[in-house]
Write a protein that holds these residues in place. Structure first.
Motif, PDB file in Angstrom:
ATOM      1  N   TYR A  19      -4.990   2.881   8.128  1.00 47.98           N
ATOM      2  CA  TYR A  19      -4.905   1.452   7.694  1.00 47.98           C
ATOM      3  C   TYR A  19      -6.340   0.735   7.949  1.00 47.98           C
ATOM      4  CZ  TYR A  19      -3.615  -2.787   4.858  1.00 47.98           C
ATOM      5  OH  TYR A  19      -3.334  -2.915   3.198  1.00 47.98           O
ATOM      6  N   CYS A  72       0.784  -1.819  -0.270  1.00 47.90           N
ATOM      7  CA  CYS A  72      -0.043  -0.015  -0.492  1.00 47.90           C
ATOM      8  C   CYS A  72       0.647   1.490  -0.109  1.00 47.90           C
ATOM      9  CB  CYS A  72      -1.072  -0.182   1.010  1.00 47.90           C
ATOM     10  SG  CYS A  72      -2.374   1.563   1.365  1.00 47.90           S
ATOM     11  N   LEU A  96      -3.723   4.091  -0.157  1.00 49.43           N
ATOM     12  CA  LEU A  96      -4.261   5.183   1.327  1.00 49.43           C
ATOM     13  C   LEU A  96      -3.752   6.704   1.079  1.00 49.43           C
ATOM     14  CD1 LEU A  96      -6.033   4.269   3.529  1.00 49.43           C
ATOM     15  CD2 LEU A  96      -3.592   3.897   5.453  1.00 49.43           C
ATOM     16  N   TYR A 152      -8.918   4.837   1.626  1.00 54.45           N
ATOM     17  CA  TYR A 152      -8.077   2.917   0.725  1.00 54.45           C
ATOM     18  C   TYR A 152      -9.157   3.547  -0.290  1.00 54.45           C
ATOM     19  CZ  TYR A 152      -6.592  -1.354   0.423  1.00 54.45           C
ATOM     20  OH  TYR A 152      -5.862  -2.282  -0.028  1.00 54.45           O
ATOM     21  N   SER A 160      -2.080  -1.286  -4.104  1.00 56.06           N
ATOM     22  CA  SER A 160      -3.334   0.047  -3.208  1.00 56.06           C
ATOM     23  C   SER A 160      -2.700   1.574  -2.713  1.00 56.06           C
ATOM     24  CB  SER A 160      -4.312  -0.501  -2.268  1.00 56.06           C
ATOM     25  OG  SER A 160      -2.989  -1.105  -1.625  1.00 56.06           O
TER      26      SER A 160
END
Length: 611
Positions: A569, A482, A540, A498, A538
């Motif tokens: 998170y 992430c 955040l 997210y 991904s």
């Protein structure tokens, strides 16, 4: 060589009657349906000999209590002595069929030779008096449930036709009550083309006084709205406010589809009434309409479908499939006609039955293009029709899943983006179709990461100021694949968002599957996951407009930042309705314990009392 013996099966009639009452037929009340069907077929047979002949059926109730007797008389073709031996005494043999009784066309309803046996469910003896139109003496047949019967010739000559006498069993009095018999006669014979009368208590009542003109041509029902609705309410025991005429191309199947006055569940099964040769054979026909047509309850008449032995369902064959498709087309065409000529009427139906309308539109592009403006969607502007949302004169976005919509709805609403929830059943398919059929519409699929395009970047000075803390936060979440980005966005109450790319979503699903797989499968899934590489990260997004985030990244405590980032998170995962892995759940639990410990330590250091 040993001698071979040949034997015949022996039929236990009492046992067969038990099978009929408990397994083949849904209720003992069908005995009256079987008698009406036999009468109908007898009249049909006589009509084939004499086209100008007009038949009739009379039912009489005499006596009271356990001594009540029912007589069912028809003026049909009657039976000769040979017919009696062949058709009343041979179970499974019918006068109405040839060798291939399922494949051949026939003008008769009953085809299995077992209908009369149903009378043994309510009577311990069946007496039949008959005179054949072919001549010969009048005959009497008496049958008992033990399998015995007697036949004798009568001294007097009866009128052509057949009378069936039944004396009720002690536990069957309810089926002989005049009111119950009248209701069942109408229930089964309301559409019969010849008069059916009931005589009871010295009074004679007509069961089917007149046949509506729209039976032969269902399209005429449009001009008889009140009559059609009242007729449907009586036969289907439910009030209706609207209907759709039904007819197949060959004219051999037709009817009325009554639109239910209340919304129904997708899994609801509608039981339709089907009349074969104008005689009710099924009130539980579930497979005569397409699955999407669960918002209607139908009266259907046909002369082309094949009933099963119980006459309560129809054989699933090519003919039934063709009829089902054509009846579905008739419903669709009428809805399209409403869209052109009576749009307000169609709007009311769509508002009440949105789900089946969407199901049909998902199958039929032309219908979709007719109704799409009246379809309702959940959106960041509220629950509204697509036509109303189009009047907002701005670009319309939609998500593919409910989770995607939930992840971005607050952020999108704060950015004044118009986003539709495409995650509910049929919505995504319909919105894809609407966008394809109407390229001039500003209608576009929105991915969660696309929302970030409206976020405000930091100034160069801010980036330099937060560089060290951002780098530390980024390193903290590397094990979860992430990335961290600092942005400013609305609403300020949201600390973090997210988002997943397609690749990272697929990798996340694989890793979740690995946790519950065997070692071998886990190894295979691991190899698949390795192929995603850098694209499966991904993101955040931390919102610097949020006071908590602003304080966190401005603080000089690098000890607390990793734990806080991990907690934010996992919180963002829960807010986005993402299932968490074991590792992420462990981080969440450890973070909770760590912050409680810090809180207790800080409280003790300030002179407070610890728990």
């Amino acid at each position: 060589m040993s001698e071979q013996q040949e034997y015949r099966f022996q039929v236990n009639l009492s046992g067969m009657i038990n099978i009929l009452s408990n397994h083949l037929y849904s209720s003992p009340k069908v005995f009256l349906r079987e008698l009406l069907q036999n009468a109908t077929d007898a009249i049909t047979a006589r009509s084939s000999m004499d086209p100008v002949y007009k038949g009739k059926v009379s039912v009489e109730i005499a006596g009271i209590g356990e001594h009540v007797t029912m007589t069912v008389e028809d003026t049909g073709i009657g039976l000769t002595e040979e017919d009696i031996h062949q058709f009343l005494a041979m179970i499974g043999h019918s006068s109405k069929v040839g060798k291939d009784f399922l494949a051949n066309e026939t003008s008769f309803i009953g085809r299995f030779g077992i209908g009369l046996l149903s009378c043994f469910m309510v009577s311990d003896e069946i007496v039949v008096l008959t005179q054949s139109a072919k001549g010969g003496p009048s005959m009497e047949w008496r049958g008992k449930p033990d399998g015995t019967y007697t036949i004798r010739k009568l001294d007097t000559q009866l009128a052509i036709g057949t009378k069936v006498y039944l004396r009720c069993k002690a536990d069957s009095v309810d089926y002989f009550e005049p009111a119950a018999v009248e209701e069942l006669l109408f229930y089964y014979g309301a559409l019969l083309p010849y008069p059916v009368t009931l005589v009871a208590g010295g009074q004679q009542k007509s069961i089917n006084a007149s046949q509506p003109v729209w039976f032969a041509e269902p399209e005429l029902a449009r001009g008889k709205r009140r009559e059609v609705l009242e007729f449907g309410s009586r036969l289907l025991a439910e009030p209706f406010e609207d209907f759709i005429p039904l007819r197949t191309a060959n004219g051999r199947t037709g009817g009325i589809a009554y639109i239910l006055p209340h919304s129904v569940n997708l899994n609801a099964r509608r039981s339709h009434k089907v009349y074969l040769k104008q005689m009710l054979v099924s009130d539980k026909a579930e497979n005569i309409l397409p699955e999407w047509a669960f918002f209607v309850k139908c009266l259907i008449w046909t002369d082309e479908l094949q009933p099963t032995a119980s006459r309560e369902h129809f054989y699933e064959d090519d003919r039934l499939q063709s009829v089902r498709d054509e009846l579905g087309e008739a419903i669709r065409d009428e809805l399209v006609r409403m869209g052109s000529l009576e749009p307000e009427r169609l709007q009311r139906i769509i508002a009440l039955h949105a789900l089946p309308m969407k199901a049909l539109a998902a199958e039929d592009a032309a219908f979709l293009n007719t109704i799409y403006k009246w379809l309702t969607f959940e959106s960041t502007y509220g629950e509204r029709t697509l036509g109303e949302l189009m009047n907002e004169k701005q670009k319309i976005y939609y998500t593919a899943t409910v989770d995607e919509y939930r992840q971005i709805t607050h952020v999108a609403a704060a950015q004044s983006l118009l986003v539709l929830n495409g995650g509910y059943i049929y919505n995504n398919q319909l919105l894809d179709g609407i966008a394809y059929l109407n390229p001039e519409l500003e209608l576009e699929r929105l991915m969660p990461e696309d929302v970030s395009l409206s976020f405000t970047d930091l100034t160069m000075e801010e980036k330099n100021s937060y560089y060290d803390m951002t780098r530390l936060a980024d390193v903290t979440l590397q094990r979860f694949r992430c990335h961290i980005q600092l942005k400013r966005f609305k609403p300020s109450e949201l600390p973090a968002l997210y988002t997943l790319s397609k690749e990272s979503s697929a990798l996340r699903s694989l890793e979740k599957a690995k946790e519950s797989s065997t070692d071998l499968l886990s190894s295979v899934l691991g190899n698949l996951g390795a192929s995603f590489g850098e694209s499966a990260y991904s993101t955040l997004y931390f919102n610097l407009n949020n006071p908590l985030i602003s304080r966190l990244f401005a603080a000089s405590s690098k000890e607390m930042l990793p734990a806080a980032v991990e907690m934010l998170y996992t919180n963002a995962l829960m807010m986005g309705h993402y299932p968490m892995s074991r590792q992420e759940l462990a981080v969440l639990n450890q973070g909770i314990v760590r912050f409680i410990d810090w809180g207790l330590s800080a409280n003790a250091g300030n002179g407070g009392t610890s728990i």
